[in-house]
Every structure is written in C-alpha cells, then in structure tokens.
Design an enzyme around this catalytic site. Sequence first.
Site, PDB file in Angstrom:
ATOM      1  N   GLU A  35      -4.871  -2.683  20.059  1.00 22.53           N
ATOM      2  CA  GLU A  35      -5.396  -3.581  19.104  1.00 22.53           C
ATOM      3  C   GLU A  35      -4.572  -4.930  19.188  1.00 22.53           C
ATOM      4  O   GLU A  35      -3.692  -5.405  18.216  1.00 22.53           O
ATOM      5  CB  GLU A  35      -5.029  -2.894  17.599  1.00 22.53           C
ATOM      6  CG  GLU A  35      -6.009  -1.808  17.501  1.00 22.53           C
ATOM      7  CD  GLU A  35      -5.835  -1.541  15.897  1.00 22.53           C
ATOM      8  OE1 GLU A  35      -5.222  -2.172  15.188  1.00 22.53           O
ATOM      9  OE2 GLU A  35      -6.615  -0.400  15.655  1.00 22.53           O
TER      10      GLU A  35
ATOM     11  N   GLU B 156      -9.456   5.736  17.344  1.00 24.32           N
ATOM     12  CA  GLU B 156      -9.010   5.800  16.132  1.00 24.32           C
ATOM     13  C   GLU B 156     -10.220   5.509  15.119  1.00 24.32           C
ATOM     14  O   GLU B 156     -11.126   4.745  15.539  1.00 24.32           O
ATOM     15  CB  GLU B 156      -8.029   4.552  15.840  1.00 24.32           C
ATOM     16  CG  GLU B 156      -6.728   4.824  16.498  1.00 24.32           C
ATOM     17  CD  GLU B 156      -5.751   3.376  16.054  1.00 24.32           C
ATOM     18  OE1 GLU B 156      -5.972   3.040  14.842  1.00 24.32           O
ATOM     19  OE2 GLU B 156      -4.675   3.186  16.847  1.00 24.32           O
TER      20      GLU B 156
END
Length: 497
Positions: A224, A404
């Site tokens: 991320e 995720e």
Amino acid sequence: MTVLTRRRLLRRAALSATAATAARVSVRPASGVAIAATSLLAAACDPDSPDADPNPERRLGLRFPDGFRWGAATSAYQIEGAAKEDGRGASVWDTFSHTPGRTRNGDTGDVAADHYHRWANDLDLMKDLGLRSYRFSISWPRVQADGTGKANQRGLDFYRRLVDGLHERGIEPMATLFHWDLPQALQDLGGWENRDVAYRFADYAAAVFEALGTAVPVWLTINEPKTVVQNGYLGGHHAPGLRDPDAAYLVAHHLQLAHGLAVRALRAESDARIGPALNLHPCYPADDRPETETATRLYDGYENRLYLDSILRGAYPQDVLDDLGPDSRMVRGIRDGDLAVISSPVDLLAVQYYTPYYVTGGGDTETRWPTSEAFWQQIFPDGMFDMLTRITRDYGPIPLTITENGLPCPDELGSDGTVDDPGRVEFLRDHFAAAHRAIEAGVPLESYHVWSLMDNFEWAEGYEQRWGLVYVDYPTQRRILKRSAHWYKGVIRDNTV
C-alpha cells in the site's frame, strides 16, 4: 504544485481523518448490479440490526476453481512484538507510537500479539484452520537495524523458521518486503523523500532473497504505497506523521522506484513470482453532472492509476501530473529510466479492497453505504467486483490475488469462552461472492487472504479495533477462534461459499 491543488489534497486528507455522515441514497454502481439487502450490514457487526442476516453461514452454492488458495494476512509490526530483541532496530512506527498523542490510548507494537515468540503455535492454528496460503511481512529493521549494511542473521533465522514451519504444515508462504516499518535510521536521513532509500530497499530485498531463496514462492514488494503517501505525508496520522503534499508525491515516486528495483533484484536471485500490493478503491461519480465525471476521473488518478499505470504501463497518468504541476517535487524528481525500472515485468498483482469512494463535483466524497467501526470503510461488496473486473479490462489478464479484505467488529469474549461475530461472517460471505462473480466474468483471481488472521496492533487505532478471525486476549496472549474462523474453516475445506 498549485496552491489550489495543495489545498485540495490537504482537505482530502482532513476529510479522511474525520467521520463524515451523509444520508444514504439510491445509486447504481459501475457494475450495473443492484445491491442485495444482505450486503447492507447496518451498524456493520451489530447482530441486532434489522438489516443483519439471521443466517450468515448459509451456503450460496458458489464453488471456487480447483487449486484456489484460501489464506489470511498479517504484518510484522502489527503482530510480532519483540521490538528490541535479537538485534532488531527501531522503525518509524516505534518512534511514532511512542510519541504522546499519536496512537489511541498511547498503544505501541512493543508486544503486539507476541508472534515472535509464539510463531510455532500460531502456525499450528493456521493449519487447524486449513489455510492454503499465509501472507506475512518481513520487518526491515529486524533484518537491517539501521536499514543498511550486513543483514542481521538472528532476524533472518526467525523468518527462515517461519517459512520452514509453513512448508511443514502444507501452507504456502507469501512474503511482503515492506509493510510500513521503515528503519528509523533511514527516516533520519530523509526517509522516502530521499531517493537513496529506494536503493537501500533494493539492497535489503536482495539480502532477504539470498537468505530465503525459493522457499518463498511469492513475494510482494511494497504494501500500500498510497497509504504511506496519504496517511503518513498528507493526513499525518500514520508514521512518519507529516502533512506536506509536496513531499507526499515525491515519496510516491520513490516508493514506486523501490518496487521496481526490488523486482529487478529478485530476478537476479530467484525464479519466484513477484508483484506489488496495492489498496485500490473504485471511484464513482456522486451525480450525473459533467464536472462530477471530471472530478471523479482525477480522484481515480490519485487513488488508483498513479500506481497501476506506472507499474503496468510504464507511465504516470498525465492528468495527475498536470494537476500536480511541472514544479512539483514529484514531477521534478522523475529521472530518465525511472519508469522503465518501475514497470519491470511483474508476475501478479496483489489487490487490497476495503471501500469505494463517491466523488462530488468539488472533489470531495460522500458516504453512501453503512460503515464499519473503521469510519472510512463503507460496506459495499460490489466494489470488489468492479475493481477486479476493471483491472482485467484495463490492464489485461495479469494474475490477481486478494491480499487484504476484512473489517473490524466490537468482538468480546463471552462467558462461555466463545467470540460471536456474525457480522464478519456476513461481510466475508458477500465479498467472497463478489470475488466468485469476478472469476465467472473472466478475472484470473488465484487466491484470497482475509485481513486479518488475528487481532493485532491496528496502527493509530492501537488495540481498539479487532480485525482478526482469531481473538487475542492481550493480557494472556491466548488465541480463541471466532465464529467467523470456524465458518471460514468450512469454506476452505469445501472450497465453496
């Protein structure tokens, strides 16, 4: 960067840190599919909500392809603890969490879930769940205390034990090289604003590749990067805790460069597969006005295309570069050959999906769906379908893995020793169904990793939010499988939702 752009980016960061309330209105997502009532999880994990499904475990009859890998995910700083043991150095998150006022209740990751000492029992727990894949991260300061130089053998030995233990239990390791825990010594030299840190990351990656070799079949580079940019350098509520839009997008470029350099380092060491881990958010116009379409396109540029285009197309989106302006630190920081490095061929793309955005003509966002305990998370499973199919449509059939997806619930240990979280079961069931629909539409999705395997240190929220399939009783470090874990075990066993 223009003053207008700077103000808009800071306003977006401020909005992301403030719970916004808005009336829910009827909308049709990009997929054109109406939303089922069961996905509307009012109050998210409240079993007494009138919108809660009274039977969330019910089977939908959706079988996944043979060989589909069901897994769960964690990250080093959130679970390992042992912050000062066996040669581990300090990270930016050690510094940030120990700074008064930065985290809820002053919580730190010093102990977390004590996985560093309890890893073998945790692997047994994964085996009991039937996990086929485990996505974890490697702590850079555990391998290199100050981010440079000779690798710390005790740190590498821990990850070797972990990887070997996974193989012994029939679980495929998926390792992430960087999940936000930059060595503090490198932050002291400018952190990701310093271009040299991208090259230090490549050196660290090469050391880890050499140590673990082909024992790890799948590697993820940067986790991320957008969150580092937006939360760490725009909003300031993640480490290193800055609010500087000019620095933020230079950081974005150096994180992308670090990704590409790590890909090239792996190619020199191993034939394992490698790719980035990107949190991607579908962006929908809040209304039908032309200016809203334009604003949504730019919002999508900052949220998604800045990272996807540079890695998969070898170019940053021109609308984002134009918005930042030719004098921005990012634009001035791009050197000849950088995009060729960033777009070094990858083997897969890791997708992390949590929420959609509905963008107004003024470039702000509205809330359209019920939110979880994480105020920023709107519960909208169709957003996953839209994002997965969009990637395949726009970038071709690159193999995808979901690394995720999950939500926090107010989980409590009952008097009977169980943890009842039907809202999480419902959430996962509806998102699994969206993933299945994407596979049916031709998306090459290989695996799905629930966030998270166990309750852990949730960054600025400390231990206030529980995201795990497994309840962690922090005073005793006892692990208790939640209702969702028992349900997930059946999904994995039958490969069917």
